[in-house]
Design a protein around this motif. Sequence first.
Motif, PDB file in Angstrom:
ATOM      1  N   SER A  16       0.827  -1.214   0.000  1.00  0.00           N
ATOM      2  CA  SER A  16       0.000   0.000   0.000  1.00  0.00           C
ATOM      3  C   SER A  16       0.858   1.260   0.000  1.00  0.00           C
ATOM      4  CB  SER A  16      -0.937  -0.001   1.205  1.00  0.00           C
ATOM      5  OG  SER A  16      -0.208  -0.117   2.419  1.00  0.00           O
ATOM      6  N   SER A  17       1.957   1.266   0.744  1.00  0.00           N
ATOM      7  CA  SER A  17       2.830   2.445   0.777  1.00  0.00           C
ATOM      8  C   SER A  17       3.649   2.564  -0.491  1.00  0.00           C
ATOM      9  CB  SER A  17       3.749   2.389   2.001  1.00  0.00           C
ATOM     10  OG  SER A  17       4.576   1.239   1.959  1.00  0.00           O
ATOM     11  N   LEU A  18       4.089   1.441  -1.050  1.00  0.00           N
ATOM     12  CA  LEU A  18       4.886   1.487  -2.275  1.00  0.00           C
ATOM     13  C   LEU A  18       4.077   2.016  -3.450  1.00  0.00           C
ATOM     14  CD1 LEU A  18       6.848  -1.882  -2.018  1.00  0.00           C
ATOM     15  CD2 LEU A  18       7.738   0.425  -1.678  1.00  0.00           C
ATOM     16  N   LEU A  19       2.813   1.667  -3.502  1.00  0.00           N
ATOM     17  CA  LEU A  19       1.978   2.121  -4.615  1.00  0.00           C
ATOM     18  C   LEU A  19       1.694   3.614  -4.554  1.00  0.00           C
ATOM     19  CD1 LEU A  19      -0.519  -0.865  -4.799  1.00  0.00           C
ATOM     20  CD2 LEU A  19       1.340  -0.349  -6.385  1.00  0.00           C
ATOM     21  N   ARG A  20       1.885   4.218  -3.393  1.00  0.00           N
ATOM     22  CA  ARG A  20       1.718   5.671  -3.258  1.00  0.00           C
ATOM     23  C   ARG A  20       3.052   6.388  -3.165  1.00  0.00           C
ATOM     24  NH1 ARG A  20      -1.632   4.067   0.920  1.00  0.00           N
ATOM     25  NH2 ARG A  20      -0.226   5.065   2.395  1.00  0.00           N
ATOM     26  N   ARG A 146       1.912   0.012 -11.012  1.00  0.00           N
ATOM     27  CA  ARG A 146       0.683   0.799 -11.009  1.00  0.00           C
ATOM     28  C   ARG A 146      -0.080   0.735 -12.325  1.00  0.00           C
ATOM     29  NH1 ARG A 146       2.344   6.596  -8.475  1.00  0.00           N
ATOM     30  NH2 ARG A 146       0.186   6.991  -9.035  1.00  0.00           N
ATOM     31  N   VAL A 147       0.497   0.116 -13.351  1.00  0.00           N
ATOM     32  CA  VAL A 147      -0.137   0.160 -14.675  1.00  0.00           C
ATOM     33  C   VAL A 147      -0.778  -1.172 -15.072  1.00  0.00           C
ATOM     34  CG1 VAL A 147       1.326   2.021 -15.504  1.00  0.00           C
ATOM     35  CG2 VAL A 147       2.057  -0.343 -15.828  1.00  0.00           C
ATOM     36  N   GLY A 148      -0.581  -2.204 -14.255  1.00  0.00           N
ATOM     37  CA  GLY A 148      -1.206  -3.492 -14.517  1.00  0.00           C
ATOM     38  C   GLY A 148      -1.919  -3.976 -13.266  1.00  0.00           C
ATOM     39  N   GLU A 174       0.923  -5.284  -4.389  1.00  0.00           N
ATOM     40  CA  GLU A 174      -0.490  -4.932  -4.323  1.00  0.00           C
ATOM     41  C   GLU A 174      -0.814  -4.417  -2.921  1.00  0.00           C
ATOM     42  OE1 GLU A 174      -2.866  -8.401  -5.103  1.00  0.00           O
ATOM     43  OE2 GLU A 174      -1.678  -9.679  -3.793  1.00  0.00           O
ATOM     44  N   ASP A 175      -1.938  -3.748  -2.828  1.00  0.00           N
ATOM     45  CA  ASP A 175      -2.379  -3.194  -1.551  1.00  0.00           C
ATOM     46  C   ASP A 175      -2.821  -4.339  -0.634  1.00  0.00           C
ATOM     47  OD1 ASP A 175      -3.640  -1.888   0.567  1.00  0.00           O
ATOM     48  OD2 ASP A 175      -4.400  -0.288  -0.718  1.00  0.00           O
ATOM     49  N   GLU A 176      -2.081  -4.520   0.455  1.00  0.00           N
ATOM     50  CA  GLU A 176      -2.354  -5.643   1.359  1.00  0.00           C
ATOM     51  C   GLU A 176      -3.675  -5.474   2.113  1.00  0.00           C
ATOM     52  OE1 GLU A 176      -0.682  -2.488   3.896  1.00  0.00           O
ATOM     53  OE2 GLU A 176      -0.251  -3.264   1.882  1.00  0.00           O
ATOM     54  N   ARG A 177      -4.302  -4.321   2.003  1.00  0.00           N
ATOM     55  CA  ARG A 177      -5.561  -4.076   2.707  1.00  0.00           C
ATOM     56  C   ARG A 177      -6.795  -4.445   1.874  1.00  0.00           C
ATOM     57  NH1 ARG A 177      -4.431   2.132   3.598  1.00  0.00           N
ATOM     58  NH2 ARG A 177      -4.271   1.803   1.331  1.00  0.00           N
ATOM     59  N   GLU A 178      -6.584  -4.666   0.566  1.00  0.00           N
ATOM     60  CA  GLU A 178      -7.714  -4.947  -0.317  1.00  0.00           C
ATOM     61  C   GLU A 178      -8.239  -6.365  -0.112  1.00  0.00           C
ATOM     62  OE1 GLU A 178      -9.287  -2.895  -2.257  1.00  0.00           O
ATOM     63  OE2 GLU A 178      -7.940  -1.193  -1.883  1.00  0.00           O
ATOM     64  N   GLU A 185      -2.745 -14.369   1.915  1.00  0.00           N
ATOM     65  CA  GLU A 185      -2.061 -14.812   3.131  1.00  0.00           C
ATOM     66  C   GLU A 185      -0.927 -13.863   3.522  1.00  0.00           C
ATOM     67  OE1 GLU A 185      -2.227 -16.894   0.482  1.00  0.00           O
ATOM     68  OE2 GLU A 185      -3.623 -18.487   1.061  1.00  0.00           O
ATOM     69  N   SER A 186      -0.622 -12.904   2.645  1.00  0.00           N
ATOM     70  CA  SER A 186       0.509 -12.009   2.891  1.00  0.00           C
ATOM     71  C   SER A 186       0.064 -10.778   3.665  1.00  0.00           C
ATOM     72  CB  SER A 186       1.140 -11.580   1.565  1.00  0.00           C
ATOM     73  OG  SER A 186       2.086 -10.559   1.765  1.00  0.00           O
ATOM     74  N   ALA A 187       0.843 -10.405   4.675  1.00  0.00           N
ATOM     75  CA  ALA A 187       0.560  -9.184   5.442  1.00  0.00           C
ATOM     76  C   ALA A 187       1.249  -7.970   4.843  1.00  0.00           C
ATOM     77  CB  ALA A 187       1.005  -9.365   6.892  1.00  0.00           C
ATOM     78  N   THR A 188       2.082  -8.182   3.796  1.00  0.00           N
ATOM     79  CA  THR A 188       2.829  -7.074   3.194  1.00  0.00           C
ATOM     80  C   THR A 188       2.332  -6.723   1.801  1.00  0.00           C
ATOM     81  OG1 THR A 188       4.500  -8.529   2.210  1.00  0.00           O
ATOM     82  CG2 THR A 188       4.904  -7.717   4.458  1.00  0.00           C
ATOM     83  N   GLY A 189       1.717  -7.673   1.088  1.00  0.00           N
ATOM     84  CA  GLY A 189       1.276  -7.422  -0.280  1.00  0.00           C
ATOM     85  C   GLY A 189       2.406  -7.444  -1.285  1.00  0.00           C
ATOM     86  N   VAL A 190       3.568  -7.955  -0.916  1.00  0.00           N
ATOM     87  CA  VAL A 190       4.734  -7.997  -1.798  1.00  0.00           C
ATOM     88  C   VAL A 190       5.245  -9.432  -1.878  1.00  0.00           C
ATOM     89  CG1 VAL A 190       7.078  -7.142  -2.220  1.00  0.00           C
ATOM     90  CG2 VAL A 190       5.365  -5.631  -1.173  1.00  0.00           C
ATOM     91  N   GLY A 191       5.560  -9.873  -3.090  1.00  0.00           N
ATOM     92  CA  GLY A 191       6.134 -11.208  -3.269  1.00  0.00           C
ATOM     93  C   GLY A 191       6.956 -11.265  -4.543  1.00  0.00           C
TER      94      GLY A 191
END
Length: 541
Positions: A16-20, A146-148, A174-178, A185-191
């Motif tokens: 979520s922070s990386l996308l902003r 951000r484009v896909g 991706e936004d881990e809150r969505e 299963e990821s709390a960070t949204g990054v893999g």
Amino acid sequence: MTYQPLELAFMQQCGSSLLRALQNQAMNPLDLLVRESVQNSLDAAVDAAVNVDFRFGELDAADVLSCLGESQVTKRMAGRGLSRRFLEIRDTGTSGLTGPTSLKELALTPGSDHGNILKLIYEIGRARADTTAGGAWGLGKTVYYRVGCGLTLFYSRIREGKGYAERLAACLVEDEREADRFQDESATGVGWWGAKGGGPITDTPTVRKLLSKLGIAPFGENETGTAVFIPFLRNDLRPSGDAPWSSNDADFIRVALQRWYCIRLDNEHFASGAKLTARVDGRPVKRFDMLPLFKVTQALYLRAIGRTGPDLLTLVAPTANAQVEPVVGVRTVVAAKSVGTLAAVRLTPSDLKMTPPDNNPHPALAALGLVPDGGAPLVAFIRRHGMIIRWDHRTDAKGWSKGVSIEEDKHAVALFVPTQTALHEQLLRDLKWKEGTLDAYLRSCEMADHHQWTDPAGITVVSRIRSKVSDILRSYLTPVAPTMTTSPLLAARELADRLLPRGFGSDGRHGPPAAEETPSGPTKLAKSSDFAFTVTNLEFE
């Protein structure tokens, strides 16, 4: 490829922070993508020319997901009906994704550079340390996600020893809150996806097999570079509008390349680095194919750096008369005589090919994406790496054209090119720097999206430069209203006083002319003894 999620830890960044992270929600995604991806390529230049290719295409989701292997994440992606569209951004003439492929490898040589591959894929947010880099934040790379759907694959070929090596990895942000995220299963949204033990795949036969599935061509025998492959491309990336380049993504990118890199595109005379060549779907973006505004801007750059030889501005706008002037009087730098050069030109609609048969749109539409009310110059400013930081048209107190107006049905373009001058000792102390140049200062004044220069609190270098630029533009562009220092009546009296003999009639200011006594008694008007008046030609109509 093997999936490797990013585990939650202290001080850990999340999707979520990386996308902003680029701090720019106003600029459309394709503009951001062009600015940041090309700058990444230019920062990695090793040859005299950097080549960047943008290629659109379509691919079945199954082909992409088969490269990523079996996981709960890919199963969820397969069930979403993702877009078939993809974009590949490939550069050559660059070093590629060099450096260690893991933090363990980096730990073996403390103090060594983290390298391109860790910074681009695994350490988002770590900036380049060298002063020649275009970015100062290391966050431009987040634009790829951000484009896909958030998935990006990276393929690179580098020099290694006396030969070459290839590297392939993928990352999903991706936004881990969505609620509908793929990595639920990821709390960070990054893999990441890569080799089983972590890091990218480096086995060349395996890399080539996966590239074939993705439809990505391998680099040539003597080539190095990087290909960024973005599958499942969104369909809402460009702004809607009447501009000719708004009809599809490829046309928009062709104009975006000109909008931000017209200084460096197809310019073998660029003074501060490699020449940039670019293609979109195989079509090169050549200097003389650019929109007139951007050809003029490159011409102003060549004037500003004192380039001699065939003049591009004369070819583009033969009747235009440009002004090139040093920007002086900014006392916060050592070289107080000049902090840069301003090149400006006044143009007609005909110069900009806005008239038939060309019918090009308003130049502000090409630079800003809109046509503002009122007439104001388009002012661009750059640093030494050649990307236009901003097109500014404001005439208010914070604008680069403060108080400037131009004639109706006229246009004006200006470009500020800073010099590589040292900073004053007092300014260095204020910044807590030991040494530094004006370019380094301007670099530090940019936000993560590099779209503005903003002075730190208590320092006024940029605001002084902006003020001086406005002064020059006002002097050059603002029409001067005719003024009459003497009223018509006073002017007539002045003319009469100079032409007529003294005592010849009265102008009504002091009553009738005074008489003068003579020895013979009668009074007569005084005559001027030193007056001569000759009429040499008299014509009547």
